[in-house]
Write a protein that holds these residues in place. Sequence first.
Motif, mmCIF file in Angstrom:
data_model
loop_
_atom_site.group_PDB
_atom_site.id
_atom_site.type_symbol
_atom_site.label_atom_id
_atom_site.label_comp_id
_atom_site.label_asym_id
_atom_site.label_seq_id
_atom_site.Cartn_x
_atom_site.Cartn_y
_atom_site.Cartn_z
ATOM 1 N N LEU A 1 0.798 -1.033 -0.286
ATOM 2 C CA LEU A 1 -0.090 0.240 -0.361
ATOM 3 C C LEU A 1 0.967 1.442 -0.218
ATOM 4 C CD1 LEU A 1 -3.110 1.237 0.759
ATOM 5 C CD2 LEU A 1 -1.964 1.509 2.636
ATOM 6 N N ARG A 2 0.856 2.395 -0.438
ATOM 7 C CA ARG A 2 1.605 3.778 -1.052
ATOM 8 C C ARG A 2 1.070 4.587 -0.789
ATOM 9 N NH1 ARG A 2 5.490 2.404 -5.602
ATOM 10 N NH2 ARG A 2 7.095 1.173 -4.734
ATOM 11 N N ILE A 3 0.605 5.747 0.163
ATOM 12 C CA ILE A 3 -0.134 6.732 0.088
ATOM 13 C C ILE A 3 0.519 7.585 -0.050
ATOM 14 C CG2 ILE A 3 -1.855 8.220 2.028
ATOM 15 C CD1 ILE A 3 -1.434 5.682 2.853
ATOM 16 N N TRP A 4 0.508 8.870 -0.960
ATOM 17 C CA TRP A 4 0.546 9.621 -1.729
ATOM 18 C C TRP A 4 0.172 11.066 -0.976
ATOM 19 C CZ3 TRP A 4 0.995 6.027 -4.386
ATOM 20 C CH2 TRP A 4 2.442 5.227 -4.834
ATOM 21 N N ASP A 5 0.681 12.455 -0.320
ATOM 22 C CA ASP A 5 -0.415 13.580 -0.402
ATOM 23 C C ASP A 5 -0.136 14.317 -1.225
ATOM 24 O OD1 ASP A 5 0.051 16.893 -0.152
ATOM 25 O OD2 ASP A 5 0.093 16.044 2.428
ATOM 26 N N THR A 6 -2.184 14.308 -2.339
ATOM 27 C CA THR A 6 -1.908 15.281 -3.481
ATOM 28 C C THR A 6 -1.170 16.698 -2.964
ATOM 29 O OG1 THR A 6 -3.922 15.735 -2.314
ATOM 30 C CG2 THR A 6 -3.719 13.555 -3.661
ATOM 31 N N GLU A 7 -0.864 17.185 -2.510
ATOM 32 C CA GLU A 7 -1.065 18.614 -2.648
ATOM 33 C C GLU A 7 1.285 18.924 -2.272
ATOM 34 O OE1 GLU A 7 -1.555 20.662 0.623
ATOM 35 O OE2 GLU A 7 -4.232 20.342 0.503
ATOM 36 N N THR A 8 1.328 17.594 -2.618
ATOM 37 C CA THR A 8 3.067 17.823 -2.564
ATOM 38 C C THR A 8 3.233 17.098 -3.548
ATOM 39 O OG1 THR A 8 3.178 16.483 -0.264
ATOM 40 C CG2 THR A 8 2.971 19.104 -0.699
ATOM 41 N N ASN A 9 2.647 15.766 -3.739
ATOM 42 C CA ASN A 9 2.898 14.540 -4.905
ATOM 43 C C ASN A 9 4.256 14.157 -4.257
ATOM 44 O OD1 ASN A 9 2.361 13.289 -6.788
ATOM 45 N ND2 ASN A 9 3.928 14.407 -7.946
ATOM 46 N N ILE A 10 4.414 13.760 -2.560
ATOM 47 C CA ILE A 10 5.464 13.395 -1.778
ATOM 48 C C ILE A 10 4.600 11.560 -1.487
ATOM 49 C CG2 ILE A 10 6.836 13.689 -0.003
ATOM 50 C CD1 ILE A 10 7.335 16.147 -0.282
ATOM 51 N N LEU A 11 5.576 10.262 -1.153
ATOM 52 C CA LEU A 11 4.585 9.426 -0.935
ATOM 53 C C LEU A 11 4.739 10.214 0.653
ATOM 54 C CD1 LEU A 11 4.054 7.193 -1.792
ATOM 55 C CD2 LEU A 11 6.528 5.818 -1.375
ATOM 56 N N LYS A 12 3.331 9.971 1.060
ATOM 57 C CA LYS A 12 4.020 10.005 2.431
ATOM 58 C C LYS A 12 4.107 8.167 3.792
ATOM 59 C CE LYS A 12 2.765 13.351 4.139
ATOM 60 N NZ LYS A 12 3.660 15.164 3.929
#
Length: 174
Positions: free
Chosen positions: A22-33
Amino acid sequence: MADAAFSGDGKYYSALTHDGRLRIWDTETNILKQEYTPDLHLTAPPLCLQWISVTQSVSPQKGARRKSFSDNATQAIALGTTSGKILLYSVTQGKVETVLVDQKNHIHNKVKSLDWHRKYGLLSCTGDNGIQDWDLENATIRHRYKINVDNKSKQTSGISAIKIIPHTENLKQS
């Protein structure tokens, strides 16, 4: 099979990889959180995911009733696996907080689809054409439904998805 979805507020985007991570990204920064690899990602990988809101219950003093506060709702991701288990992954904690298991159905049926609605809760559909309505507070099944599929056309072998469609119609008895 990979699955992906945005969180309800659009702040996060989550995706399952083909090897069960499972991978989760922050959509505002486009960084893998966050990245989470379940222990059983190779033997029973997650097939589907659904963003949900989990209300944390606050334990009252002795003798008082248990209360739930909607202000304590946190975002989580429900992961349906090939072994029939549903993992509830806490985005805040960065780990699986709860594992839902259908105790009455000992045959391991893969979870094909999940859907969530804040009013109706979490529903899952499994490979044996079953629908489960989950009680997340008690980690049990509230209701169980068996769907009969007419397979005369040979185009389908059963149900493969579920979607909660809330109705707003007020039914009046006459």
